[in-house]
Design an enzyme around this catalytic site. Structure first.
Site, PDB file in Angstrom:
ATOM      1  N   HIS A 319     -25.823  30.192  23.254  1.00  0.00           N
ATOM      2  CA  HIS A 319     -25.111  31.469  23.173  1.00  0.00           C
ATOM      3  C   HIS A 319     -26.169  32.564  23.170  1.00  0.00           C
ATOM      4  CE1 HIS A 319     -22.537  34.665  21.688  1.00  0.00           C
ATOM      5  NE2 HIS A 319     -21.491  33.880  21.765  1.00  0.00           N
ATOM      6  N   ARG A 339     -20.340  42.400  22.786  1.00  0.00           N
ATOM      7  CA  ARG A 339     -20.719  42.844  24.132  1.00  0.00           C
ATOM      8  C   ARG A 339     -19.478  43.207  24.953  1.00  0.00           C
ATOM      9  NH1 ARG A 339     -23.181  38.118  26.292  1.00  0.00           N
ATOM     10  NH2 ARG A 339     -22.749  37.029  24.341  1.00  0.00           N
TER      11      ARG A 339
HETATM   12  O1  MEZ Z   1     -15.688  30.590  22.868  1.00  0.00           O
HETATM   13  C1  MEZ Z   1     -16.644  30.901  22.153  1.00  0.00           C
HETATM   14  O2  MEZ Z   1     -17.693  30.267  22.154  1.00  0.00           O
HETATM   15  C2  MEZ Z   1     -16.547  32.108  21.298  1.00  0.00           C
HETATM   16  C3  MEZ Z   1     -15.182  32.617  21.054  1.00  0.00           C
HETATM   17  C4  MEZ Z   1     -17.678  32.659  20.853  1.00  0.00           C
HETATM   18  C5  MEZ Z   1     -17.889  34.070  20.502  1.00  0.00           C
HETATM   19  O3  MEZ Z   1     -18.874  34.621  20.965  1.00  0.00           O
HETATM   20  O4  MEZ Z   1     -17.112  34.665  19.777  1.00  0.00           O
END
Ligand code: MEZ
Length: 493
Positions: A319, A339
């Protein structure tokens, strides 16, 4: 704000996705420069240390070596368990895992009249579901359709998605939202009751349904209540450590280890559902993780050792925005919703270098490039980091937006004296999601009769890169299918 040339190109790509997706040949979105960025700077695309499996059903497959060690480990358990003498529990359907997929499966299996036994390594609800923040995708608004949802996910997944699984996912999206709404999930709504939806990275339409920035926690709250209201036997602190097959090679139950009594026990079952979640806590390549403590690839190991193939097990998701400071929350999720609401990623020169809503793998690769090859990062105790300009949100959308949309984020930082409404925060990619996993079909069935799987431990739906909100959707869609099919199977087993 300074915008680099790459930012301008990247913004054009995101805008093209939003305006032209239906008329474009999807492959056009796989622009060459994006591919190059991924190859050079994405932690998985560029890693050299995958292990090639020499044993098991997938001879020749690549997996991160941290996972390969577990897959190839010898069972210490079956040597010690004399199975038939140790049958402690008997059930129609055994659900392994207490997150969103396991809970959805258990609820549906009960609805079919099956007896259900749910074992989980920690407690019911301790899961990545509970930690998801930004929302759940489903194409249920005018101007959107499952077909457009399909194209978005296919482009995001680099065209590696299993077409049938993806179709199953997007077609069931609207129904999944209605089911959760009926169960009592408190989705964000307009005063007239219409659901509020937003964009996520790589989505061409606003289809993120959210509960502020604690969507997963809210969904898990409702699913947990529902499971507890049903007549489902729950055994916490009891991971499954080995699957059991009968003499015909069909699923027959599992060996579990009870953390309280420190004993192994056998659960005999007519069908079994694996729903144990992801692998972030294996900390591939030393990365921090946004995952909960139970995420150690247990389902992949159980399935693989029983002879079920894995797909894209090498593809994990970083992420882009994990917290890089303060150290107490190193690696914690800073939701993509920040974002979506307009916060920019900014390097140490104050320049925005990429549109913040490119797909996650592209944004994570660009952040790593900015910090390493270009030396445009700033120092943040554990290593380099970049700024996420959170105060932009209220500037763009008006005072009060962050308080309404991001209350959990505000609270997480406030504990450390940081007011994200007034100052930017430091971020760096964090291990977030396991894109690949157990091979299933559209009935959530593995190749072993009576063995089903759902949720993050499954592979194929998202190709090699998942879009935000599609995992909260897949745990509901495939969790429910797995529960239904496993219950029906148990009647004949
Ligand atoms: O689907 C995801 O990983 C999610 C909802 C993450 C996020 O950034 O909130």
């Amino acid at each position: 704000m300074i915008y680099t040339e790459e930012f301008v190109e990247s913004r054009a790509r995101v805008e093209a996705t939003r305006t032209q997706r239906l008329h474009e040949e999807p492959r056009r979105f796989e622009a060459d420069e994006k591919r190059k960025l991924l190859r050079e700077f994405h932690p998985d695309y560029s890693r050299k240390d995958f292990t090639v499996l020499q044993v098991g059903p997938n001879k020749g497959d690549k997996v991160p070596h941290e996972l390969a060690d577990l897959l190839q480990g010898r069972s210490r358990v079956l040597d010690r368990v004399i199975c038939l003498e140790q049958i402690r529990y008997d059930t129609d359907v055994l659900v392994i895992g207490g997150g969103g997929a396991g809970a959805a499966a258990a609820i549906e299996a009960r609805k079919q009249g099956a007896s259900v036994f749910l074992v989980t390594k920690l407690r019911l609800g301790d899961s990545n579901t509970g930690m998801a923040e930004g929302g759940i995708q489903a194409a249920d608004k005018d101007g959107d359709s499952p077909a457009i949802h399909y194209l978005d996910a296919l482009g995001g997944g680099h065209f590696k998605n299993d077409p049938e699984l993806l179709e199953q996912l997007v077609l069931h999206g609207p129904e999944a939202i209605q089911w959760l709404d009926r169960l009592g999930v408190m989705f964000d709504k307009e005063p007239d009751g219409m659901m509020i939806t937003t964009h996520g990275g790589g989505t061409s339409r606003r289809r993120m349904h959210a509960c502020a920035d604690y969507s997963g926690a809210e969904i898990m709250r409702v699913l947990r209540d529902e499971v507890e209201d049903e007549n489902i036997q729950i055994m916490p602190y009891s991971p499954a450590v080995e699957l059991l097959l009968d003499e015909n090679g069909s699923a027959a139950g599992a060996v579990i280890y009870d953390f309280d009594t420190e004993e192994y026990a056998v659960v005999r079952a007519k069908s079994v559902i694996i729903a144990t979640g992801g692998s972030g806590r294996l900390h591939y390549q030393g990365f921090p993780t946004s995952n909960h403590y139970g995420s150690t690839a247990d389902g992949l190991v159980l399935a693989y050792r029983a002879g079920v193939p894995l797909i894209y097990a090498e593809a994990v998701q970083y992420h882009p925005t994990g917290a890089a400071y303060p150290p107490q929350i190193y690696g914690a999720l800073v939701t993509e919703k920040v974002r979506s609401l307009g916060a920019m990623l900014v390097n140490k020169d104050g320049a925005a270098f990429l549109h913040p809503l490119e797909t996650r793998d592209v944004v994570a690769a660009a952040i790593i490039r900015e910090c390493t090859a270009r030396k445009k990062g700033v120092y943040a105790l554990h290593g380099p980091a970049l700024w996420l300009d959170t105060p932009m949100v209220n500037l763009l959308h008006g005072e009060g937006t962050m308080e309404r949309s991001l209350p959990a984020m505000i609270r997480m930082y406030r504990k450390f004296g940081i007011d994200i409404r007034k100052e930017p925060i430091l971020i760096y990619p964090t291990l977030h999601y396991q894109n690949g996993g157990i091979c299933i079909d559209t009935d959530s069935a593995t190749k072993i009769p009576g063995l089903y799987a759902a949720g993050e431990d499954v592979g194929g739906i998202h190709g090699t890169n998942r879009l935000m909100g599609n995992s909260l959707l897949d745990i509901i869609v495939f969790g429910r299918i797995a529960g239904n099919r496993a219950a029906i199977y148990s009647r004949t087993a």
